[in-house]
Every structure is written in C-alpha cells, then in structure tokens.
Design an enzyme around this catalytic site. Structure first.
Site, PDB file in Angstrom:
ATOM      1  N   ASP A 253       0.924  -1.132  -0.040  1.00 22.95           N
ATOM      2  CA  ASP A 253      -0.055   0.138   0.199  1.00 22.95           C
ATOM      3  C   ASP A 253       0.895   1.299   0.021  1.00 22.95           C
ATOM      4  O   ASP A 253       0.368   2.081  -0.745  1.00 22.95           O
ATOM      5  CB  ASP A 253      -0.906   0.130   1.236  1.00 22.95           C
ATOM      6  CG  ASP A 253      -1.956  -0.887   1.116  1.00 22.95           C
ATOM      7  OD1 ASP A 253      -2.407  -1.334  -0.077  1.00 22.95           O
ATOM      8  OD2 ASP A 253      -2.337  -1.482   2.097  1.00 22.95           O
TER       9      ASP A 253
ATOM     10  N   ASN B 213      -4.509   8.748   1.446  1.00 24.59           N
ATOM     11  CA  ASN B 213      -4.977   8.154   2.770  1.00 24.59           C
ATOM     12  C   ASN B 213      -5.300   9.390   3.799  1.00 24.59           C
ATOM     13  O   ASN B 213      -6.466   9.233   4.138  1.00 24.59           O
ATOM     14  CB  ASN B 213      -3.692   7.411   3.543  1.00 24.59           C
ATOM     15  CG  ASN B 213      -3.487   6.200   3.170  1.00 24.59           C
ATOM     16  OD1 ASN B 213      -4.436   5.514   2.618  1.00 24.59           O
ATOM     17  ND2 ASN B 213      -2.587   5.513   3.771  1.00 24.59           N
TER      18      ASN B 213
HETATM   19  P1  NAP Z   1       4.423   2.098   6.727  1.00 25.84           P
HETATM   20  O1  NAP Z   1       5.120   2.536   8.029  1.00 25.84           O
HETATM   21  O2  NAP Z   1       4.891   0.840   6.141  1.00 25.84           O
HETATM   22  O3  NAP Z   1       2.792   1.801   6.781  1.00 25.84           O
HETATM   23  C1  NAP Z   1       2.165   1.445   7.860  1.00 25.84           C
HETATM   24  C2  NAP Z   1       1.208   0.419   7.637  1.00 25.84           C
HETATM   25  O4  NAP Z   1       0.105   0.882   6.872  1.00 25.84           O
HETATM   26  C3  NAP Z   1       1.520  -0.675   6.408  1.00 25.84           C
HETATM   27  O5  NAP Z   1       1.293  -1.812   6.655  1.00 25.84           O
HETATM   28  C4  NAP Z   1       1.089  -0.108   5.112  1.00 25.84           C
HETATM   29  O6  NAP Z   1       0.663  -1.188   4.342  1.00 25.84           O
HETATM   30  C5  NAP Z   1      -0.414   0.135   5.828  1.00 25.84           C
HETATM   31  N1  NAP Z   1      -1.279   0.891   5.002  1.00 25.84           N
HETATM   32  C6  NAP Z   1      -0.974   2.022   4.274  1.00 25.84           C
HETATM   33  N2  NAP Z   1      -2.188   2.496   3.534  1.00 25.84           N
HETATM   34  C7  NAP Z   1      -3.139   1.465   3.849  1.00 25.84           C
HETATM   35  C8  NAP Z   1      -4.455   1.680   3.788  1.00 25.84           C
HETATM   36  N3  NAP Z   1      -5.104   2.468   2.843  1.00 25.84           N
HETATM   37  N4  NAP Z   1      -5.264   0.555   4.480  1.00 25.84           N
HETATM   38  C9  NAP Z   1      -4.920  -0.088   5.320  1.00 25.84           C
HETATM   39  N5  NAP Z   1      -3.302  -0.240   5.427  1.00 25.84           N
HETATM   40  C10 NAP Z   1      -2.776   0.549   4.844  1.00 25.84           C
HETATM   41  O7  NAP Z   1       4.547   3.295   6.012  1.00 25.84           O
HETATM   42  P2  NAP Z   1       3.827   3.580   4.271  1.00 25.84           P
HETATM   43  O8  NAP Z   1       3.713   2.307   3.778  1.00 25.84           O
HETATM   44  O9  NAP Z   1       4.448   4.731   3.774  1.00 25.84           O
HETATM   45  O10 NAP Z   1       2.360   4.152   4.832  1.00 25.84           O
HETATM   46  C11 NAP Z   1       2.145   5.339   5.044  1.00 25.84           C
HETATM   47  C12 NAP Z   1       0.858   5.155   5.861  1.00 25.84           C
HETATM   48  O11 NAP Z   1       1.123   4.615   7.114  1.00 25.84           O
HETATM   49  C13 NAP Z   1       0.342   6.597   6.210  1.00 25.84           C
HETATM   50  O12 NAP Z   1      -0.488   6.856   5.186  1.00 25.84           O
HETATM   51  C14 NAP Z   1      -0.668   6.079   7.548  1.00 25.84           C
HETATM   52  O13 NAP Z   1      -1.969   5.706   7.009  1.00 25.84           O
HETATM   53  C15 NAP Z   1       0.165   4.897   8.062  1.00 25.84           C
HETATM   54  N6  NAP Z   1       0.558   5.350   9.444  1.00 25.84           N
HETATM   55  C16 NAP Z   1      -0.045   4.392  10.495  1.00 25.84           C
HETATM   56  C17 NAP Z   1       0.226   4.626  11.635  1.00 25.84           C
HETATM   57  C18 NAP Z   1      -0.540   4.180  12.867  1.00 25.84           C
HETATM   58  O14 NAP Z   1      -1.318   3.192  12.342  1.00 25.84           O
HETATM   59  N7  NAP Z   1      -0.350   4.146  13.913  1.00 25.84           N
HETATM   60  C19 NAP Z   1       0.971   5.549  11.986  1.00 25.84           C
HETATM   61  C20 NAP Z   1       1.689   6.390  11.009  1.00 25.84           C
HETATM   62  C21 NAP Z   1       1.462   6.140   9.618  1.00 25.84           C
HETATM   63  P3  NAP Z   1       1.910  -1.640   3.298  1.00 25.84           P
HETATM   64  O15 NAP Z   1       2.991  -2.724   4.281  1.00 25.84           O
HETATM   65  O16 NAP Z   1       1.532  -2.487   2.279  1.00 25.84           O
HETATM   66  O17 NAP Z   1       2.840  -0.836   2.659  1.00 25.84           O
END
Ligand code: NAP
Ligand code: MN
Length: 266
Positions: free
Chosen positions: A45, A124
């Site tokens: 993603d 996102n």
């Molecule tokens: P990352 O640290 O690899 O992403 C965190 C996780 O979010 C990964 O498992 C990624 O999947 C998953 N993800 C991304 N978009 C998604 C969606 N629309 N639905 C479900 N899961 C999703 O960093 P990144 O790959 O650059 O992604 C950035 C995203 O991380 C941000 O947009 C934010 O949504 C998310 N994030 C989450 C948190 C949290 O949950 N506490 C904190 C910071 C950021 P993949 O492994 O397939 O890439």
C-alpha cells in the site's frame, strides 16, 4: 495502451516488474513512465502512496492498479503470479472496450502560511501534530467555532485511508463510494479544563473544517508518507477534494471482502 510502473525496489518487486515488462512488450503495451494511461504499483500500500504522489498532476486521466509483493493490501490486490492475466486484460481493452474504472474520493487541505497558500492532496490522510509536545488548535466547522483541541494531533482521512492510520485511532472504516473525510483525534486531553468531541466525525462534500494552531507553535504536518513544510502555518482547511483517484477495476474484489481478508481472516 501506455503503462508506467512504480515498484518498491526490493528483489520480488523488481523481478515482478521485469516480468511484467516482458509480457507487456509481447502484448504490444507501451511502456511510458511520463504520460501513462495506467500506473501499475508493485509492492505494498505504501508503494501505491508513492505512485499516487508521483502522478498527482495526471489524476484526471491516469488509472492505478496494485500488485502486492508482500501481504494483501488495500490498494494492491493482484498477486505477482497474476501479472500475465493482468497484462492480458490491459491489452484486451481498447477504445471499444475501455478499462472499467472506479473513482474514489481523496482528501484536500489548503494551508495558509505567512508567505501564501498551498493546496495538498492525500490518498490516505493528513496529520497535524505538535512538533515537540502537544498540539493546541481551534477547530471550526463551516466557519463556526467547534472546539479547542489539545492533544497529540488530528488525523484527516479519506475513505481509502480509513483502514490505515485512522483505524489505529479508533476511527470508523468508510466505504470509498462515500464522498467524505473523517476527522479523528490523536490522544486528545479531556478533563475539567479541556474538552473535545472525543469521537471521530465525518464531513460530507462541500463542508470544511479549519484548524487554527495556536500562534508560535511548531507543527508537524504529514500527507500520507510525506512530511510537508510547516513553518508559519496560520490555518489548515480540510475538505473532500474535487479530484478523485481512479483505480482500474479488472475484476471484482468487494471492499468489505478486502476488509475481512485484511483484518479478520488473517
Ligand atoms: P508504513 O509504516 O509501511 O505503513 C504502515 C502500514 O500501513 C503498512 O502496513 C501499510 O501497508 C499500511 N497501509 C498504508 N495504507 C493503507 C491503507 N489505505 N489501508 C490499510 N493499510 C494501509 O509506511 P507507508 O507504507 O509509507 O504508509 C504510510 C501510511 O502509514 C500513512 O498514510 C498512514 O496511514 C500509516 N501510518 C499508520 C500509523 C498507525 O497506524 N499508528 C502511524 C503512522 C502512519 P504496506 O505494508 O502494504 O505498505
Ligand atoms: Mn509500507
């Protein structure tokens, strides 16, 4: 049909991309990284987030497709072993049989700073946080004062992003056919002195939320995986964008099945 590839740059993604190029060449698909009709994201993603931001200027005529080389993703639903079928479906489409496209809403913010206004899009979400310590900010909805927020930050997500950061914050999962943005709190302080809504809320299209950070506060501003410049921010207007992201829908994979496969049937 012209296609571009954005890949995660690990071995499996690189090999999958090479395989796709070979099959695509034999089928007469044209590789064009600059002005493609379809962008194939190979990775996870996160790779789709990169692809989205790389082709932001061409959202009106580019369709995205995702291949996952790790676990099943929300944006990446094709397996590496299926790239031949994928390429064949792409090659079989033409003027008389165009690709089926689904268009999903994205989030937009307008950042007003001391030196002007900029507009940003997120697939996102956006997050606004205090750079060191709490975020203190006034929130207005449709120009009416709503609340004074104190806490770690605020997350403004699209329906596509509702399964990402927003979900970790206890926000609801939103079907991407709904044109809305979700505003979720990140660790708000609620006590006798400070009061916020405490639950996340959805804004429909044509509503807006303005965030006015307390003056002199250092901010951390993110759009998806990117960090945005945050100096001298006066206000941040959040809304559903007029623009959308297009995904090529070459086979059916209902959103709720995806949710179940990603979070329940592990
Ligand atoms: P990352 O640290 O690899 O992403 C965190 C996780 O979010 C990964 O498992 C990624 O999947 C998953 N993800 C991304 N978009 C998604 C969606 N629309 N639905 C479900 N899961 C999703 O960093 P990144 O790959 O650059 O992604 C950035 C995203 O991380 C941000 O947009 C934010 O949504 C998310 N994030 C989450 C948190 C949290 O949950 N506490 C904190 C910071 C950021 P993949 O492994 O397939 O890439
Ligand atoms: Mn990732």
């Amino acid at each position: 049909m012209k296609y571009a590839i954005v890949e995660r740059r690990d071995d499996i993604s690189r090999n999958t991309a090479e395989k796709f190029h070979r099959i695509a060449r034999d089928l007469g698909l044209i590789h064009d990284q600059q002005t493609p009709d379809v962008v194939v994201s190979i990775g996870g993603d996160g790779t789709m987030l990169h692809a989205f931001h790389s082709y932001l200027e061409q959202l009106d005529h580019v369709a995205f497709i995702g291949v996952h080389t790790g676990h099943l993703g929300f944006f990446a639903d094709w397996k590496p072993g299926e790239v031949e079928i994928l390429a064949r479906l792409m090659a079989a489409s033409g003027p008389h049989d165009p690709l089926r496209i689904v268009r999903y809403p994205i989030a937009e913010i307008r950042i007003e700073t001391d030196s002007g206004t900029t507009t940003q899009l997120a697939l996102n979400e956006f997050t606004v946080k205090g750079d060191s310590g709490m975020l203190v900010a006034q929130l207005n909805i449709n120009d009416e004062p709503f609340e004074m927020f104190r806490g770690d930050g605020i997350c403004i997500s699209s329906p596509c992003g509702s399964t990402a950061y927003n979900k970790s914050l206890g926000g609801a999962i939103i079907h991407p056919s709904l044109e809305t943005i979700q505003i979720a709190e990140i660790a708000s302080i609620n006590n006798r002195v400070y009061r916020t809504l405490g639950s996340s809320l959805l804004l429909p299209k044509h509503h807006h939320c303005d965030i006015y950070p307390k003056e002199g506060q250092k901010l951390l501003l993110n759009a998806d995986h990117l960090t945005l410049p945050a100096a001298g921010v006066r206000s941040i207007r959040c809304m559903v964008s007029e623009k959308k992201i297009s995904f090529a829908r070459l086979r059916s994979f209902p959103f709720w099945t995806r949710v179940k496969d990603a979070f329940i049937d592990l």
